[in-house]
Design a protein around this motif. Structure first.
Motif, PDB file in Angstrom:
ATOM      1  N   THR A 129       7.321  -8.213   1.439  1.00 35.77           N
ATOM      2  CA  THR A 129       6.302  -7.460   0.717  1.00 35.77           C
ATOM      3  C   THR A 129       5.627  -8.295  -0.362  1.00 35.77           C
ATOM      4  O   THR A 129       4.998  -7.757  -1.258  1.00 35.77           O
TER       5      THR A 129
ATOM      6  N   MET B 205       2.854 -11.039  -1.877  1.00 30.44           N
ATOM      7  CA  MET B 205       1.444 -11.341  -1.640  1.00 30.44           C
ATOM      8  C   MET B 205       1.297 -12.497  -0.657  1.00 30.44           C
ATOM      9  O   MET B 205       0.395 -12.533   0.154  1.00 30.44           O
TER      10      MET B 205
ATOM     11  N   ALA C 131       1.829 -11.423   2.885  1.00 32.17           N
ATOM     12  CA  ALA C 131       0.662 -10.651   3.329  1.00 32.17           C
ATOM     13  C   ALA C 131      -0.460 -11.592   3.723  1.00 32.17           C
ATOM     14  O   ALA C 131      -1.123 -11.421   4.755  1.00 32.17           O
TER      15      ALA C 131
ATOM     16  N   SER D 219       4.551  -4.499   5.477  1.00 30.05           N
ATOM     17  CA  SER D 219       4.383  -5.247   4.244  1.00 30.05           C
ATOM     18  C   SER D 219       3.478  -4.488   3.272  1.00 30.05           C
ATOM     19  O   SER D 219       3.748  -4.396   2.073  1.00 30.05           O
ATOM     20  N   LEU D 220       2.433  -3.921   3.827  1.00 26.20           N
ATOM     21  CA  LEU D 220       1.450  -3.208   3.014  1.00 26.20           C
ATOM     22  C   LEU D 220       2.064  -1.970   2.359  1.00 26.20           C
ATOM     23  O   LEU D 220       1.945  -1.765   1.148  1.00 26.20           O
TER      24      LEU D 220
ATOM     25  N   CYS E 241       4.518  -2.782  -0.162  1.00 24.70           N
ATOM     26  CA  CYS E 241       3.899  -3.339  -1.361  1.00 24.70           C
ATOM     27  C   CYS E 241       3.265  -2.241  -2.194  1.00 24.70           C
ATOM     28  O   CYS E 241       3.358  -2.228  -3.417  1.00 24.70           O
TER      29      CYS E 241
ATOM     30  N   ARG F 153      -9.873   0.159 -11.916  1.00 23.06           N
ATOM     31  CA  ARG F 153      -9.873  -1.030 -11.072  1.00 23.06           C
ATOM     32  C   ARG F 153      -8.630  -1.069 -10.192  1.00 23.06           C
ATOM     33  O   ARG F 153      -8.694  -1.227  -8.979  1.00 23.06           O
TER      34      ARG F 153
ATOM     35  N   ASN G 204      -8.075  -0.726  -6.109  1.00 22.36           N
ATOM     36  CA  ASN G 204      -7.325  -1.656  -5.267  1.00 22.36           C
ATOM     37  C   ASN G 204      -6.289  -0.911  -4.436  1.00 22.36           C
ATOM     38  O   ASN G 204      -6.127  -1.161  -3.243  1.00 22.36           O
TER      39      ASN G 204
ATOM     40  N   PHE H 131      -7.967   1.064  -1.718  1.00 21.91           N
ATOM     41  CA  PHE H 131      -8.388   0.158  -0.646  1.00 21.91           C
ATOM     42  C   PHE H 131      -7.220  -0.160   0.284  1.00 21.91           C
ATOM     43  O   PHE H 131      -7.309  -0.023   1.503  1.00 21.91           O
ATOM     44  N   HIS H 132      -6.103  -0.544  -0.286  1.00 15.50           N
ATOM     45  CA  HIS H 132      -4.971  -0.921   0.566  1.00 15.50           C
ATOM     46  C   HIS H 132      -4.404   0.285   1.309  1.00 15.50           C
ATOM     47  O   HIS H 132      -4.011   0.174   2.465  1.00 15.50           O
TER      48      HIS H 132
ATOM     49  N   SER I 201     -12.412  -1.965  -7.141  1.00 14.34           N
ATOM     50  CA  SER I 201     -11.483  -3.044  -7.405  1.00 14.34           C
ATOM     51  C   SER I 201     -12.192  -4.350  -7.740  1.00 14.34           C
ATOM     52  O   SER I 201     -11.715  -5.149  -8.536  1.00 14.34           O
TER      53      SER I 201
ATOM     54  N   ARG J 168      -9.582  -9.169 -18.119  1.00 13.97           N
ATOM     55  CA  ARG J 168      -8.778  -9.504 -16.969  1.00 13.97           C
ATOM     56  C   ARG J 168      -9.414 -10.670 -16.212  1.00 13.97           C
ATOM     57  O   ARG J 168      -8.747 -11.550 -15.708  1.00 13.97           O
TER      58      ARG J 168
ATOM     59  N   HIS K  64      -7.790 -12.303  -1.341  1.00 15.97           N
ATOM     60  CA  HIS K  64      -6.370 -12.099  -1.574  1.00 15.97           C
ATOM     61  C   HIS K  64      -5.733 -13.361  -2.147  1.00 15.97           C
ATOM     62  O   HIS K  64      -4.922 -13.307  -3.063  1.00 15.97           O
TER      63      HIS K  64
ATOM     64  N   ALA L 269      -5.744 -14.273  -5.782  1.00 14.39           N
ATOM     65  CA  ALA L 269      -4.811 -13.590  -6.671  1.00 14.39           C
ATOM     66  C   ALA L 269      -3.360 -13.935  -6.342  1.00 14.39           C
ATOM     67  O   ALA L 269      -2.448 -13.325  -6.855  1.00 14.39           O
TER      68      ALA L 269
HETATM   69  C1  HEM Z   1      -3.674  -5.328   5.599  1.00 13.20           C
HETATM   70  C2  HEM Z   1      -3.788  -6.409   5.001  1.00 13.20           C
HETATM   71  C3  HEM Z   1      -4.436  -6.637   3.667  1.00 13.20           C
HETATM   72  C4  HEM Z   1      -5.753  -6.822   3.422  1.00 13.20           C
HETATM   73  C5  HEM Z   1      -6.901  -6.801   4.432  1.00 13.20           C
HETATM   74  C6  HEM Z   1      -5.898  -7.046   2.012  1.00 13.20           C
HETATM   75  C7  HEM Z   1      -7.096  -7.317   1.387  1.00 13.20           C
HETATM   76  C8  HEM Z   1      -7.250  -7.536   0.048  1.00 13.20           C
HETATM   77  C9  HEM Z   1      -8.468  -7.858  -0.599  1.00 13.20           C
HETATM   78  C10 HEM Z   1      -9.814  -7.991   0.114  1.00 13.20           C
HETATM   79  C11 HEM Z   1      -8.233  -8.005  -1.917  1.00 13.20           C
HETATM   80  C12 HEM Z   1      -9.232  -8.401  -2.981  1.00 13.20           C
HETATM   81  C13 HEM Z   1     -10.041  -7.265  -3.451  1.00 13.20           C
HETATM   82  C14 HEM Z   1      -9.370  -6.524  -4.530  1.00 13.20           C
HETATM   83  O1  HEM Z   1      -9.119  -7.102  -5.603  1.00 13.20           O
HETATM   84  O2  HEM Z   1      -9.121  -5.330  -4.314  1.00 13.20           O
HETATM   85  C15 HEM Z   1      -6.858  -7.745  -2.117  1.00 13.20           C
HETATM   86  C16 HEM Z   1      -6.220  -7.743  -3.346  1.00 13.20           C
HETATM   87  C17 HEM Z   1      -4.882  -7.494  -3.506  1.00 13.20           C
HETATM   88  N1  HEM Z   1      -3.934  -7.278  -2.527  1.00 13.20           N
HETATM   89 FE1  HEM Z   1      -4.301  -7.122  -0.579  1.00 13.20          FE
HETATM   90  N2  HEM Z   1      -4.668  -6.959   1.414  1.00 13.20           N
HETATM   91  C18 HEM Z   1      -3.749  -6.717   2.400  1.00 13.20           C
HETATM   92  C19 HEM Z   1      -2.381  -6.570   2.235  1.00 13.20           C
HETATM   93  C20 HEM Z   1      -1.729  -6.616   1.024  1.00 13.20           C
HETATM   94  C21 HEM Z   1      -0.333  -6.537   0.858  1.00 13.20           C
HETATM   95  C22 HEM Z   1       0.695  -6.403   1.971  1.00 13.20           C
HETATM   96  C23 HEM Z   1      -0.092  -6.617  -0.467  1.00 13.20           C
HETATM   97  C24 HEM Z   1       1.250  -6.614  -1.139  1.00 13.20           C
HETATM   98  C25 HEM Z   1       1.914  -7.671  -1.359  1.00 13.20           C
HETATM   99  C26 HEM Z   1      -1.346  -6.738  -1.144  1.00 13.20           C
HETATM  100  C27 HEM Z   1      -1.525  -6.830  -2.511  1.00 13.20           C
HETATM  101  C28 HEM Z   1      -2.724  -7.062  -3.133  1.00 13.20           C
HETATM  102  C29 HEM Z   1      -2.908  -7.140  -4.541  1.00 13.20           C
HETATM  103  C30 HEM Z   1      -1.824  -6.983  -5.598  1.00 13.20           C
HETATM  104  C31 HEM Z   1      -4.234  -7.404  -4.783  1.00 13.20           C
HETATM  105  C32 HEM Z   1      -4.933  -7.507  -6.129  1.00 13.20           C
HETATM  106  C33 HEM Z   1      -5.014  -8.880  -6.573  1.00 13.20           C
HETATM  107  C34 HEM Z   1      -5.561  -8.896  -7.947  1.00 13.20           C
HETATM  108  O3  HEM Z   1      -4.781  -8.582  -8.854  1.00 13.20           O
HETATM  109  O4  HEM Z   1      -6.747  -9.201  -8.097  1.00 13.20           O
HETATM  110  N3  HEM Z   1      -2.322  -6.722  -0.215  1.00 13.20           N
HETATM  111  N4  HEM Z   1      -6.266  -7.489  -0.905  1.00 13.20           N
END
Ligand code: HEM
Lengths: 529, 314
Positions: free
Chosen positions: A37, A39, A42, A107-108, A111, A187, A191, A194-195, A479, A507, B271, B274
């Motif tokens: 789980t 990042m 993922a 994982s998603l 997480c 924000r 996020n 979205f997930h 987000s 941020r 992703h 970050a």
């Molecule tokens: C299905 C697959 C996934 C896709 C397509 C995806 C896509 C994205 C995208 C496009 C962002 C950047 C936009 C934003 O800041 O919201 C993002 C941010 C993020 N994702 Fe994912 N994600 C996926 C899976 C995961 C998983 C499994 C985790 C857990 C570990 C995760 C944790 C995060 C976090 C914490 C951020 C925010 C980063 C920040 O603090 O700016 N994501 N993700």
């Protein structure tokens, strides 16, 4: 929540620790879960997913174009078994592809759930307390005011509220007042939304694929279609599709019209297709009418009927040597190109003295010249004419092997010849009859209808998939474009009013925090004098 | 005007756009060639100077001639853009539809989107350092379009007539413009961070570019704009249109597959930014992979792929 700079503005999971040396089973499981789980995992799974999608765009796919698959397999007999073993003809339902996206989903979810909890706590908490020294923050400013610390605090509180900050004011013992403010809580919510919506989309997509179906059928104008599996020309059900979920509707194709452009650079291009349909949603229901067009399907319950192709169906009658009517009715011809020059096959097993087969060509606007031979000058039916070669002998229908209706098996057929001994070629304009030599009978071209190819399909949970992406997009926008910001103000009593320290933390750097602090300071001055 | 006149006008406008962009490119080359590493004491000279622009220029270590060449480049870019856009509109009028029915049209329209993205950004941020790469790129693209791809304007097949198609392709083009600028920025970032790692960031070409962090931030911003737009184009408008045209919203058609791969790659980029250990160079590489997928979808699939989308002009 003691020191502000330690409480991040995100709910991002912390990095998992490296694997410890010796582990109990529980520790190992926990460690593996944290890895899965994280990042980074993922990210790697995402890249794998992209990579795994590639072969399906290069190798023809069963669900996209079965004919292309068959052709490919005929051309590559050696590679075919290898590819089949690797599921390369149905990549997107293969175990290895599924494994990647299922892992990604696990994982998603693994997480998100903990992050939801973290978010809930953060979102309901008051703004974090001010650090001891505001001037050490990346952005800060200082100044003096003639107002008392309480007034300054009160003014800044109002101003920050108006700027949509959540504000907390704390008075110290020595008359010092501290204001802590934070904005942009949404924000992180964006996020998470979205997930989460990624999960919704995937589930909806899976439901649609597993429980849905897609089939197609050619219907000649005037004919009626009843929704049952055997009515389809081809039918592709999802793995969990149940036949009793087919809706019991039926419809008649009353008429099918095509308009062609008759002038200008687009001469001969179709400008519209319209299918007039009367339908009943169940055997007892009232008849309703609708006109189908490209991009305008007929929807009955959860099932949709789409116009995806069309052509001509000449009405042909064949009488045999005894004068018996042995073939009659509209026959579907396949258009070969934009001129609607079409091919069709007639098989007449009941003809006597010999079985007859016809390889026929149809020209909607027939024209002939020495150089080109027979051609169709225009796609509309202005001078409809058939041209056919005739075969007699054994059609090979008795063998029990199902035959392609568009191909004559000529292994036991001989071409019928004319007086000169050359293969006979009949040209029959609409409304005319031609005699076959040697007392084999007659062929007449009695009428002309059109047929249309209809795709009938049902994809359950479509609305959820759409809702999922729209929600996902909104979350994504939040987000990406909501910027959390923290601002602290400390006002100390001084001889002629107060001394003010103002500091902030973004941020994401680079969005004019300095300017915002300066503006705020000026506004405070204005409000307190 | 008749459709033939529109088509001729369009061709002429595109030719001139390519020409003017080339001049803009030359101006930016001159700008870069005139650049001198700022001498520490030169900053003082301009203090109290009369011309405000010169003043600002001098205080950032830019000579008057260099600044003039740069401004001239931007002015020419604006003119080239106007011609490019006029050519695009005329092309649409010639064919009586939106001007992106085949690869030639997609290329000229893509250039409009890219230059528009650059010019809009330039309005708000000091990013003239992008001038040379952007004009260089569109010159090459327009050359390819004119020399290799030119196809006479023709109609669309009826299945493509739907306003969802227009929405879908407009959004895809907008995103393409942003991603193109983003890819340029990512390349420059990789170049610059390498120069910095080797201690050469203040000499040679590297001296004309800002700090890697500044480039990276710009790259992130254009990608952060392009990604939701692409999401809308490829995952909302596209499927809705496909649903009405072919009866399914997603069918793993090659064009759809590569739109998906592009989306996943850019998601991975955001992703990665970050994710510990992935920021910086690795993330920039992911953005470039996304751009490669985007290009492949446009060039590769149109040329070799079959599928339902093959209308796009083989
Ligand atoms: C299905 C697959 C996934 C896709 C397509 C995806 C896509 C994205 C995208 C496009 C962002 C950047 C936009 C934003 O800041 O919201 C993002 C941010 C993020 N994702 Fe994912 N994600 C996926 C899976 C995961 C998983 C499994 C985790 C857990 C570990 C995760 C944790 C995060 C976090 C914490 C951020 C925010 C980063 C920040 O603090 O700016 N994501 N993700």
């Amino acid at each position: 929540m003691t020191d502000t700079l330690d409480t991040p503005l995100t709910t991002q999971p912390t990095e998992p620790p490296p694997a410890p040396g010796t582990l109990t089973a529980v520790e190992l499981a926990r460690w593996a879960w944290r890895q899965l789980t994280s990042m980074r995992t993922a990210l790697i799974l995402l890249m794998l997913l992209a990579l795994a999608s590639i072969p399906g765009s290069l190798v023809p796919q069963d669900r996209v174009d079965p004919n292309a698959v068959r052709q490919w397999q005929q051309m590559h007999p050696k590679l075919t078994p290898v590819y089949e073993r690797l599921d390369l003809f149905h990549v997107y339902s293969s175990p290895w592809f599924s494994a990647i996206y299922l892992l990604l989903m696990v994982s998603l979810v693994g997480c998100i759930l903990p992050r939801l909890k973290v978010y809930w706590r953060a979102a309901t908490a008051p703004p974090p307390r001010a650090p001891r020294n505001l001037t050490r923050l990346p952005h800060s400013t200082t100044g003096a005011s003639t107002a008392s610390p309480d007034n300054v605090a009160e003014a800044s509180r109002t101003l920050l509220r108006r700027r949509r900050y959540r504000v907390l004011t704390q008075a110290g013992e020595d008359g010092t007042v501290t204001v802590a403010a934070q904005r942009g809580y949404l924000r992180e919510a964006g996020n998470l939304v979205f997930h989460l919506s990624l999960v919704v989309i995937l589930v909806a997509f899976a439901v649609g694929n597993f429980f849905g179906f897609r089939g197609s059928v050619n219907v000649v104008a005037g004919q009626t279609f009843t929704n049952a599996r055997q009515s389809y020309d081809d039918f592709a059900p999802g793995p969990l599709f149940r036949e009793d979920s087919l809706e019991p509707f039926s419809f008649t194709l009353d008429d099918f019209k095509v308009d062609f452009t008759t002038s200008g650079p687009m001469l001969g291009q179709p400008s519209s297709f319209r299918a007039d349909v009367s339908y009943r949603s169940s055997p007892g229901a009232d008849t309703a009418k609708q006109t189908l067009e490209v991009n305008r399907p007929l929807t009955i319950g959860d099932t949709s009927v789409f116009l995806i192709g069309n052509g001509y169906a000449p009405v042909i009658t064949v009488r045999d040597g005894d004068g018996e009517k042995v073939y009659s009715g509209p026959t579907v011809f396949m258009p070969q190109d934009a001129s609607y020059e079409s091919w069709g096959v007639l098989k007449v097993p009941d003809a006597k003295p010999a079985q007859l087969g016809f390889d026929a060509q149809f020209f909607p606007t027939y024209a002939y010249s020495k150089q080109t031979g027979p051609v169709s000058q225009f796609p509309d039916a202005l001078n409809p004419t058939l041209s056919m070669t005739v075969y007699q002998g054994d059609l090979g229908l008795g063998s029990g092997v199902p035959q392609n209706v568009f191909v004559l098996d000529k292994s036991k057929l001989t071409a019928v010849t004319d007086n000169a001994g050359k293969p006979l070629s009949l040209t029959i304009p609409l409304g005319q009859t031609r005699k076959l030599p040697n007392g084999l009978g007659t062929v007449s071209f009695d009428g002309l209808r059109r047929w249309s190819r209809l795709q009938i399909s049902s994809t359950p949970a479509e609305k959820f998939a759409l809702g999922g992406v729209v929600l996902g997009l909104l979350g994504l926008l939040g987000s990406l474009f909501i910027r959390p910001r923290r601002i602290w103000l400390r006002a100390r009593r001084s001889e002629n009013g107060s001394e003010i320290e103002l500091g902030g933390l973004d941020r994401l750097e680079g969005h004019g925090l300095d300017q915002a602090l300066t503006d705020l300071f000026a506004d405070i001055q204005k409000a307190t004098t | 005007m008749s459709s033939i006149q529109y088509a001729q006008f369009s061709n002429t406008a595109i030719m001139f756009a390519a020409l003017v962009y080339s001049l803009a490119l030359l101006a930016h080359i001159a700008e870069w060639a005139l650049h001198r590493a700022p001498a520490p004491d030169r900053d003082l000279i301009a203090v109290g100077g009369a011309d405000a622009g010169q003043d600002a220029a001098a205080s950032t270590g830019i000579s008057y001639r260099e600044d003039f060449a740069g401004r001239f480049g931007v002015a020419l870019t604006v003119i080239g853009f106007a011609l490019n856009a006029a050519g695009m509109v005329a092309r649409g009028l010639a064919a009586d539809r939106v001007p992106w029915g085949n690869m030639y049209e997609f290329t000229i329209t893509g250039c409009v989107a890219t230059v528009a993205t650059y010019l809009v950004l330039l309005r708000f941020q000091p990013i003239r350092w992008l001038g040379l790469p952007v004009t260089g790129l569109v010159v090459v693209l327009l050359m390819i379009a004119v020399l290799l791809l030119d196809i006479p304007a023709g109609p669309l097949v009826p299945a493509l007539h739907s306003y969802w198609l227009y929405i879908h392709v407009t959004a895809a083009l907008l995103a393409t413009g942003a991603f193109t600028v983003g890819a340029l920025a990512s390349c420059l970032y990789l170049f610059q961070s390498r120069a910095e790692a080797r201690g050469r960031s203040r000499s040679g070409l590297a001296a004309r570019l800002p700090e890697p962090e500044t480039i990276d931030r710009l790259s992130y911003r254009v990608h952060a704009f392009g990604f939701p737009v692409w999401t809308f184009a490829a995952l909302i408008a596209g499927p809705i249109w496909a649903r009405y045209a072919w009866g399914r919203y997603w069918g793993w058609d090659p064009k759809e597959v590569w739109a998906f791969i592009t989306w996943v790659a850019y998601a991975a980029y955001l992703h990665a930014r970050a994710t510990a250990g992935w920021r910086g160079r690795k993330a920039a590489l992911l953005a470039l992979i996304g751009f490669a997928a985007l290009l492949f979808n446009f060039v590769g699939i149109n040329l070799w792929g079959g599928g339902l989308h093959s209308y796009a002009g083989k």
